[in-house]
Design a protein around this motif. Structure first.
Motif, mmCIF file in Angstrom:
data_model
loop_
_atom_site.group_PDB
_atom_site.id
_atom_site.type_symbol
_atom_site.label_atom_id
_atom_site.label_comp_id
_atom_site.label_asym_id
_atom_site.label_seq_id
_atom_site.Cartn_x
_atom_site.Cartn_y
_atom_site.Cartn_z
ATOM 1 N N MET A 1 0.843 -1.199 0.000
ATOM 2 C CA MET A 1 0.000 0.000 0.000
ATOM 3 C C MET A 1 0.879 1.250 0.000
ATOM 4 O O MET A 1 1.974 1.237 0.555
ATOM 5 N N LYS A 2 0.332 2.309 -0.552
ATOM 6 C CA LYS A 2 1.069 3.558 -0.584
ATOM 7 C C LYS A 2 1.150 4.157 0.812
ATOM 8 O O LYS A 2 0.167 4.157 1.552
ATOM 9 N N LEU A 3 2.325 4.707 1.116
ATOM 10 C CA LEU A 3 2.531 5.290 2.440
ATOM 11 C C LEU A 3 1.577 6.458 2.687
ATOM 12 O O LEU A 3 1.101 6.656 3.810
ATOM 13 N N LYS A 4 1.295 7.232 1.638
ATOM 14 C CA LYS A 4 0.424 8.382 1.801
ATOM 15 C C LYS A 4 -0.954 7.958 2.298
ATOM 16 O O LYS A 4 -1.549 8.590 3.180
ATOM 17 N N LEU A 5 -1.470 6.857 1.725
ATOM 18 C CA LEU A 5 -2.781 6.349 2.138
ATOM 19 C C LEU A 5 -2.738 5.886 3.592
ATOM 20 O O LEU A 5 -3.665 6.161 4.371
ATOM 21 N N LEU A 6 -1.669 5.191 3.949
ATOM 22 C CA LEU A 6 -1.538 4.714 5.330
ATOM 23 C C LEU A 6 -1.466 5.878 6.314
ATOM 24 O O LEU A 6 -2.066 5.825 7.397
ATOM 25 N N PHE A 7 -0.746 6.930 5.937
ATOM 26 C CA PHE A 7 -0.661 8.114 6.798
ATOM 27 C C PHE A 7 -2.020 8.790 6.928
ATOM 28 O O PHE A 7 -2.377 9.272 8.009
ATOM 29 N N ASN A 8 -2.771 8.842 5.834
ATOM 30 C CA ASN A 8 -4.112 9.453 5.887
ATOM 31 C C ASN A 8 -5.048 8.674 6.803
ATOM 32 O O ASN A 8 -5.843 9.257 7.554
ATOM 33 N N ILE A 9 -4.968 7.347 6.738
ATOM 34 C CA ILE A 9 -5.802 6.521 7.606
ATOM 35 C C ILE A 9 -5.407 6.718 9.071
ATOM 36 O O ILE A 9 -6.261 6.854 9.958
ATOM 37 N N ALA A 10 -4.080 6.769 9.337
ATOM 38 C CA ALA A 10 -3.601 6.995 10.705
ATOM 39 C C ALA A 10 -4.093 8.342 11.226
ATOM 40 O O ALA A 10 -4.525 8.469 12.378
ATOM 41 N N GLN A 11 -4.069 9.358 10.370
ATOM 42 C CA GLN A 11 -4.537 10.687 10.763
ATOM 43 C C GLN A 11 -6.032 10.660 11.088
ATOM 44 O O GLN A 11 -6.479 11.276 12.066
ATOM 45 N N SER A 12 -6.800 9.921 10.293
ATOM 46 C CA SER A 12 -8.247 9.832 10.529
ATOM 47 C C SER A 12 -8.544 9.161 11.860
ATOM 48 O O SER A 12 -9.421 9.597 12.618
ATOM 49 N N LEU A 13 -7.804 8.082 12.160
ATOM 50 C CA LEU A 13 -8.005 7.395 13.441
ATOM 51 C C LEU A 13 -7.613 8.278 14.618
ATOM 52 O O LEU A 13 -8.259 8.258 15.667
ATOM 53 N N LEU A 14 -6.547 9.061 14.424
ATOM 54 C CA LEU A 14 -6.131 9.982 15.483
ATOM 55 C C LEU A 14 -7.206 11.031 15.765
ATOM 56 O O LEU A 14 -7.549 11.302 16.917
ATOM 57 N N MET A 15 -7.728 11.626 14.709
ATOM 58 C CA MET A 15 -8.716 12.699 14.861
ATOM 59 C C MET A 15 -10.051 12.154 15.354
ATOM 60 O O MET A 15 -10.818 12.872 16.004
ATOM 61 N N ALA A 16 -10.349 10.874 15.018
ATOM 62 C CA ALA A 16 -11.611 10.294 15.470
ATOM 63 C C ALA A 16 -11.638 10.167 16.992
ATOM 64 O O ALA A 16 -12.710 10.217 17.603
ATOM 65 N N ARG A 17 -10.463 9.996 17.591
ATOM 66 C CA ARG A 17 -10.372 9.919 19.063
ATOM 67 C C ARG A 17 -9.388 10.979 19.552
ATOM 68 O O ARG A 17 -8.412 10.698 20.245
ATOM 69 N N TRP A 18 -9.669 12.202 19.200
ATOM 70 C CA TRP A 18 -8.720 13.282 19.466
ATOM 71 C C TRP A 18 -8.554 13.574 20.959
ATOM 72 O O TRP A 18 -7.488 14.001 21.402
ATOM 73 N N ARG A 19 -9.609 13.318 21.742
ATOM 74 C CA ARG A 19 -9.475 13.562 23.176
ATOM 75 C C ARG A 19 -8.458 12.603 23.805
ATOM 76 O O ARG A 19 -7.581 13.031 24.581
ATOM 77 N N GLN A 20 -8.597 11.311 23.476
ATOM 78 C CA GLN A 20 -7.634 10.343 23.993
ATOM 79 C C GLN A 20 -6.232 10.615 23.454
ATOM 80 O O GLN A 20 -5.233 10.475 24.164
ATOM 81 N N THR A 21 -6.174 11.001 22.182
ATOM 82 C CA THR A 21 -4.883 11.343 21.584
ATOM 83 C C THR A 21 -4.240 12.516 22.309
ATOM 84 O O THR A 21 -3.033 12.514 22.592
ATOM 85 N N LEU A 22 -5.054 13.508 22.624
ATOM 86 C CA LEU A 22 -4.542 14.689 23.324
ATOM 87 C C LEU A 22 -4.036 14.323 24.718
ATOM 88 O O LEU A 22 -2.997 14.819 25.160
ATOM 89 N N VAL A 23 -4.770 13.447 25.402
ATOM 90 C CA VAL A 23 -4.342 13.015 26.736
ATOM 91 C C VAL A 23 -2.984 12.316 26.659
ATOM 92 O O VAL A 23 -2.086 12.560 27.472
ATOM 93 N N ALA A 24 -2.822 11.432 25.656
ATOM 94 C CA ALA A 24 -1.542 10.735 25.491
ATOM 95 C C ALA A 24 -0.415 11.724 25.185
ATOM 96 O O ALA A 24 0.690 11.619 25.730
ATOM 97 N N ALA A 25 -0.699 12.682 24.303
ATOM 98 C CA ALA A 25 0.318 13.683 23.940
ATOM 99 C C ALA A 25 0.692 14.542 25.141
ATOM 100 O O ALA A 25 1.874 14.878 25.345
ATOM 101 N N ILE A 26 -0.307 14.893 25.967
ATOM 102 C CA ILE A 26 -0.039 15.700 27.170
ATOM 103 C C ILE A 26 0.842 14.903 28.136
ATOM 104 O O ILE A 26 1.733 15.464 28.784
#
Length: 419
Positions: A1-26
């Motif tokens: 698979m193309k890396l660009k597509l994989l990165f886009n999917i990863a970004q979508s999953l991150l934004m779908a759970r942005w609160r949990q992502t933010l907690v982890a980043a904090i």
């Protein structure tokens, strides 16, 4: 698979759970921030504490130690040539503390490329007369210019000027604790008695404060010429030669070499201050341990969030694999999520850690023991930031690897049938 597509999917999953992502980043940000601030402060504190002693300690000290003679008279008597006499209660021999040929030795040392500078000194045991009380003390006869250049003498002067020792005859700078004991103000005259019973009067031109109270209760400073006059010695009389090197790590080897060449006792800074080096190492070790522990805790937070994300996205993962995404592609997606959290949290943590260090460095620091230190010590070592971001990425990668591996092994048939 193309890396660009994989990165886009990863970004979508991150934004779908942005609160949990933010907690982890904090969590990562907090860990990096405290790691940077703690190491910067503790390293600066180590430099300060070591500097209080190391700045005033020569890398190599040449002197004549007082000890019993190596060869006693009885061992030289022919009748006892083959015997092994046992002698008890040995007394020190008639050894002079003066360094012989000090002038040529100093000249030779100054021409040595490994030597940064040389400061001749005289150590004189005296009594400070306070009425009928005699207070034991030490007068250090110094070359003021060399002392200021090599041993930061002016940084420890809290009253008066060191240059007055050269310009004002029969002058002395007292340790602050000693001055308080004698109730001697700048401009007053103090009376001393030497070990031979000679009485001498000296004018107080300043106070010296090292931060070590026991040291300041006994130490004082005068010019070499004044100290020679007090002791009734010639202008060639020197008891110590204090040496600063370009490379402090060469001190142990060079001390042995100088001692052998010049026929004197030699002490290197590592031997004289081994307890301070041990203390610095232990403090640094504790700082690293606490900082790394914070990052590991943040890594567990990322692991838990990614683990929960996999369970919640089982159907999505199954559909992706049914559409042709390989296990490696799925693994890559979740590793990208983990590293993305590490990069964002680590980068923010570096900025926050630097900002916190700057704030700490500008907080006023006042203590009676260290009047010349005005702010909290901070060491802005780039190595701390490199270690911080590296460990952030390693921690988040490892935290994401197990969940990503688990996601890559999901069987889409089992998941779809379960639905």
């Amino acid at each position: 698979m193309k890396l660009k597509l994989l990165f886009n999917i990863a970004q979508s999953l991150l934004m779908a759970r942005w609160r949990q992502t933010l907690v982890a980043a904090i969590g990562v940000t907090f860990g990096i921030t405290m790691f940077i601030a703690l190491l910067s402060f503790m390293s600066g504190l180590n430099d300060l504490l070591d500097g209080l002693v190391v700045n005033r300690t020569p890398h190599i000290r040449l002197y004549n130690d007082i000890r019993p003679r190596q060869h006693q008279a009885v061992t030289k008597w022919p009748a006892y040539k083959n015997d092994y006499p046992i002698i008890s209660s040995l007394k020190s021999g008639n050894v002079r503390q003066e360094i012989y040929n000090s002038g040529p030795i100093i000249q030779a040392l100054e021409q040595n490329k490994q030597v940064l500078g040389v400061a001749p000194t005289i150590t004189a045991q005296v009594f400070f007369n306070d009425g009928t009380v005699a207070i034991n003390g030490v007068i250090n006869g110094i070359n003021v210019d060399a002392e200021r250049k090599l041993f930061f003498f002016d940084d420890y002067i809290v009253a008066g000027k060191s240059s007055d020792l050269n310009t004002i005859p029969n002058s002395i700078i007292l340790g602050k604790a000693l001055a308080e004991k004698l109730v001697a103000n700048v401009g007053d005259v103090v009376q001393i008695t030497t070990s031979t019973g000679t009485i001498f009067q000296l004018k107080v031109v300043g106070y010296f404060q090292s931060g070590l109270n026991d040291f300041d209760k006994a130490q004082s400073y005068a010019s070499i010429q004044t100290t020679q006059k007090i002791l009734g010695k010639s202008s060639l009389y020197i008891t110590d030669i204090r040496i600063k090197l370009h490379n402090i790590n060469e001190a142990p080897a060079l001390a042995k070499t100088f001692g052998r060449i010049y026929g004197v006792d030699a002490e290197d800074i590592q031997t004289a201050n081994s307890q301070f080096e041990t203390g610095s190492f232990v403090r640094s070790l504790i700082s690293y341990a606490v900082g790394i522990t914070l990052l590991i805790v943040a890594g567990f937070g990322i692991y838990n969030i990614l683990n929960m994300m996999i369970y919640e996205k089982m159907d999505t993962i199954a559909i992706m694999k049914a559409m042709g995404f390989s296990g490696r592609d799925v693994k890559t997606i979740f590793l990208v999520i983990a590293i993305g959290i590490g990069l964002f949290g680590g980068g923010t943590g570096l900025l926050a850690g630097y900002g916190l260090s700057v704030i700490i460095n500008h907080v006023p620091f006042h203590t009676a023991a260290l009047p010349t230190v005005k702010t909290y010590p901070i060491n802005y070592n780039p190595l701390f930031y490199i270690i911080g971001i590296s460990f952030s990425l390693i921690t988040t990668y490892l935290a994401g690897w197990l969940p990503a591996r688990k996601a890559s092994k999901i069987d889409p048939v089992v998941i779809i049938r379960g639905k």
